[in-house]
Design a protein around this motif. Sequence first.
Motif, PDB file in Angstrom:
ATOM      1  N   THR A   1      -4.576  13.750  -3.782  1.00 24.77           N
ATOM      2  CA  THR A   1      -3.452  13.465  -3.823  1.00 24.77           C
ATOM      3  C   THR A   1      -3.575  13.107  -1.619  1.00 24.77           C
TER       4      THR A   1
ATOM      5  N   LEU B   1      -4.149   4.684   3.073  1.00 22.38           N
ATOM      6  CA  LEU B   1      -2.987   4.181   3.625  1.00 22.38           C
ATOM      7  C   LEU B   1      -3.214   4.404   4.747  1.00 22.38           C
TER       8      LEU B   1
ATOM      9  N   THR C   1       2.596   1.418  -3.798  1.00 22.60           N
ATOM     10  CA  THR C   1       1.243   1.977  -4.240  1.00 22.60           C
ATOM     11  C   THR C   1       0.678   3.282  -4.337  1.00 22.60           C
ATOM     12  N   CYS C   2       0.663   3.858  -2.881  1.00 22.73           N
ATOM     13  CA  CYS C   2      -0.002   5.291  -2.724  1.00 22.73           C
ATOM     14  C   CYS C   2       1.258   6.145  -2.895  1.00 22.73           C
ATOM     15  N   GLU C   3       2.494   5.315  -2.528  1.00 21.45           N
ATOM     16  CA  GLU C   3       3.955   7.169  -3.555  1.00 21.45           C
ATOM     17  C   GLU C   3       4.047   6.473  -5.032  1.00 21.45           C
TER      18      GLU C   3
ATOM     19  N   ALA D   1       0.982  -1.566   0.014  1.00 23.52           N
ATOM     20  CA  ALA D   1      -0.187  -0.379  -0.009  1.00 23.52           C
ATOM     21  C   ALA D   1       1.063   1.595  -0.034  1.00 23.52           C
TER      22      ALA D   1
ATOM     23  N   PHE E   1       0.543   8.975  -5.909  1.00 25.67           N
ATOM     24  CA  PHE E   1       1.228  10.057  -5.799  1.00 25.67           C
ATOM     25  C   PHE E   1       1.371  11.308  -7.355  1.00 25.67           C
TER      26      PHE E   1
ATOM     27  N   LEU F   1      -5.266   9.807  -1.405  1.00 26.91           N
ATOM     28  CA  LEU F   1      -3.850   8.882  -1.228  1.00 26.91           C
ATOM     29  C   LEU F   1      -3.298   8.485   0.223  1.00 26.91           C
ATOM     30  N   ASP F   2      -3.155   9.513   1.170  1.00 26.83           N
ATOM     31  CA  ASP F   2      -3.197   9.104   2.953  1.00 26.83           C
ATOM     32  C   ASP F   2      -4.309   8.428   3.624  1.00 26.83           C
TER      33      ASP F   2
END
Length: 181
Positions: free
Chosen positions: A42, A49, A10-12, A7, A15, A45-46
């Motif tokens: 963005t 996560l 993927t989030c990075e 995760a 982003f 996404l945080d």
Amino acid sequence: MNLVAWAIVTCEVLFWVVILAGFTARYIFKRPTLGLIFLAMTPVLDILLLLISGVDLARGATATTAHALAAVYISVSLVFGKSMIAWADERFRYYVTKQGTKPAKRYGMDHAKHYFKGWVKHLLSFVLAAGILYGLILWIDDAARTEALLSILTVWSVVVGIDLIITVTYFIWPRQAKGSS
């Protein structure tokens, strides 16, 4: 690699994908509203996560370095996110669309002050992550399951200290432009 580690990766990646999509929509396709929608994704996404990490821990998982890095990622994203996007926006405009001015390099006291502001943000992101990690430690209430969370804080506190030393050196020995004495 566990679910939380995937995760984070993927989030990075997402982003930077949504940032590039936002800039492309804004500057290449002249669609500023669409660009703003991409850039506004963005923080989503945080949150995603945070939910993945929290659900994993709530289901009884032992906290790993990945869980700790999720808290670090979230805090760094919250504190540095706007400035990272502005940094990338400036470079995208200049290098990709050939608009705007060339990003300036900083030297002397200007560089030292700028680096100090970055260190303050680093410290703030550390404090925020520490709050998240200590909150998780209290919530889980099992030292054996939260050992990795505390170890990341220990390592990061050393990194913040080293970054402070580097920051101070820029005030003592200011960065010089190449070719100047």
